[in-house]
Design a protein around this motif. Structure first.
Motif, PDB file in Angstrom:
ATOM      1  N   ALA A  27       0.836  -1.205   0.000  1.00 11.18           N
ATOM      2  CA  ALA A  27       0.000   0.000   0.000  1.00 11.18           C
ATOM      3  C   ALA A  27       0.872   1.256   0.000  1.00 11.18           C
ATOM      4  O   ALA A  27       0.579   2.221  -0.708  1.00 11.18           O
ATOM      5  N   ASP A  28       1.958   1.235   0.767  1.00  3.79           N
ATOM      6  CA  ASP A  28       2.875   2.379   0.785  1.00  3.79           C
ATOM      7  C   ASP A  28       3.492   2.598  -0.592  1.00  3.79           C
ATOM      8  O   ASP A  28       3.592   3.734  -1.062  1.00  3.79           O
ATOM      9  N   LEU A  29       3.894   1.518  -1.239  1.00  2.00           N
ATOM     10  CA  LEU A  29       4.491   1.614  -2.575  1.00  2.00           C
ATOM     11  C   LEU A  29       3.501   2.171  -3.593  1.00  2.00           C
ATOM     12  O   LEU A  29       3.833   3.061  -4.379  1.00  2.00           O
ATOM     13  N   LEU A  30       2.279   1.651  -3.564  1.00  2.00           N
ATOM     14  CA  LEU A  30       1.271   2.036  -4.554  1.00  2.00           C
ATOM     15  C   LEU A  30       0.505   3.300  -4.171  1.00  2.00           C
ATOM     16  O   LEU A  30      -0.316   3.784  -4.941  1.00  2.00           O
ATOM     17  N   LYS A  31       0.762   3.795  -2.953  1.00  2.00           N
ATOM     18  CA  LYS A  31       0.055   4.980  -2.443  1.00  2.00           C
ATOM     19  C   LYS A  31      -1.470   4.777  -2.464  1.00  2.00           C
ATOM     20  O   LYS A  31      -2.225   5.563  -3.029  1.00  2.00           O
ATOM     21  N   CYS A  32      -1.870   3.655  -1.874  1.00  2.00           N
ATOM     22  CA  CYS A  32      -3.294   3.345  -1.744  1.00  2.00           C
ATOM     23  C   CYS A  32      -3.530   2.777  -0.347  1.00  2.00           C
ATOM     24  O   CYS A  32      -2.588   2.626   0.425  1.00  2.00           O
ATOM     25  N   SER A  33      -4.768   2.454  -0.037  1.00  2.00           N
ATOM     26  CA  SER A  33      -5.087   1.938   1.300  1.00  2.00           C
ATOM     27  C   SER A  33      -4.927   0.421   1.359  1.00  2.00           C
ATOM     28  O   SER A  33      -4.999  -0.273   0.350  1.00  2.00           O
ATOM     29  N   ILE A  34      -4.738  -0.052   2.574  1.00  4.13           N
ATOM     30  CA  ILE A  34      -4.687  -1.493   2.805  1.00  4.13           C
ATOM     31  C   ILE A  34      -6.032  -2.105   2.428  1.00  4.13           C
ATOM     32  O   ILE A  34      -6.086  -3.179   1.826  1.00  4.13           O
ATOM     33  N   ALA A  35      -7.111  -1.409   2.759  1.00  2.00           N
ATOM     34  CA  ALA A  35      -8.458  -1.906   2.446  1.00  2.00           C
ATOM     35  C   ALA A  35      -8.631  -2.100   0.940  1.00  2.00           C
ATOM     36  O   ALA A  35      -9.204  -3.106   0.493  1.00  2.00           O
ATOM     37  N   PHE A  36      -8.117  -1.159   0.155  1.00  8.11           N
ATOM     38  CA  PHE A  36      -8.214  -1.273  -1.306  1.00  8.11           C
ATOM     39  C   PHE A  36      -7.478  -2.512  -1.799  1.00  8.11           C
ATOM     40  O   PHE A  36      -8.012  -3.277  -2.618  1.00  8.11           O
ATOM     41  N   LEU A  37      -6.268  -2.743  -1.300  1.00  8.33           N
ATOM     42  CA  LEU A  37      -5.507  -3.929  -1.712  1.00  8.33           C
ATOM     43  C   LEU A  37      -6.214  -5.212  -1.303  1.00  8.33           C
ATOM     44  O   LEU A  37      -6.242  -6.187  -2.060  1.00  8.33           O
ATOM     45  N   SER A  38      -6.787  -5.213  -0.125  1.00  7.86           N
ATOM     46  CA  SER A  38      -7.523  -6.380   0.345  1.00  7.86           C
ATOM     47  C   SER A  38      -8.714  -6.663  -0.575  1.00  7.86           C
ATOM     48  O   SER A  38      -8.967  -7.814  -0.949  1.00  7.86           O
ATOM     49  N   MET A  39      -9.420  -5.604  -0.952  1.00 15.74           N
ATOM     50  CA  MET A  39     -10.564  -5.786  -1.865  1.00 15.74           C
ATOM     51  C   MET A  39     -10.078  -6.309  -3.218  1.00 15.74           C
ATOM     52  O   MET A  39     -10.727  -7.151  -3.826  1.00 15.74           O
ATOM     53  N   TYR A  40      -8.931  -5.814  -3.688  1.00 21.35           N
ATOM     54  CA  TYR A  40      -8.378  -6.308  -4.955  1.00 21.35           C
ATOM     55  C   TYR A  40      -8.063  -7.807  -4.853  1.00 21.35           C
ATOM     56  O   TYR A  40      -8.445  -8.587  -5.719  1.00 21.35           O
ATOM     57  N   GLU A  41      -7.373  -8.197  -3.781  1.00 23.88           N
ATOM     58  CA  GLU A  41      -7.003  -9.606  -3.614  1.00 23.88           C
ATOM     59  C   GLU A  41      -8.221 -10.506  -3.477  1.00 23.88           C
ATOM     60  O   GLU A  41      -8.165 -11.678  -3.841  1.00 23.88           O
ATOM     61  N   ASN A  42      -9.309  -9.955  -2.964  1.00 25.18           N
ATOM     62  CA  ASN A  42     -10.536 -10.744  -2.786  1.00 25.18           C
ATOM     63  C   ASN A  42     -11.533 -10.537  -3.922  1.00 25.18           C
ATOM     64  O   ASN A  42     -12.705 -10.881  -3.799  1.00 25.18           O
TER      65      ASN A  42
END
Length: 62
Positions: A27-42
């Motif tokens: 998330a730090d690398l992509l400058k997005c939220s952890i929640a967003f990454l979690s939604m992407y992975e799911n």
């Protein structure tokens, strides 16, 4: 013996977890939220192709 087939996202999430990479690092690398990454992975949201490539590169090269 039964073979388990993973989707592409499941593969990357599993590899990330095996390497003990936290969503926070990506998330730090992509400058997005952890929640967003979690939604992407799911499979609940989409991500830009460039961001997907950065996500995969980070996991692969860590």
């Amino acid at each position: 013996m039964k073979t388990i087939e993973l989707t592409e996202k499941e593969y990357w999430r599993t590899l990330r977890k095996q390497k003990k990479i936290k969503l926070r690092e990506i998330a730090d690398l992509l400058k997005c939220s952890i929640a967003f990454l979690s939604m992407y992975e799911n499979d609940k949201t989409l991500m830009r192709p460039e961001a997907i490539n950065q996500y995969k590169d980070f996991i692969q090269n860590k």
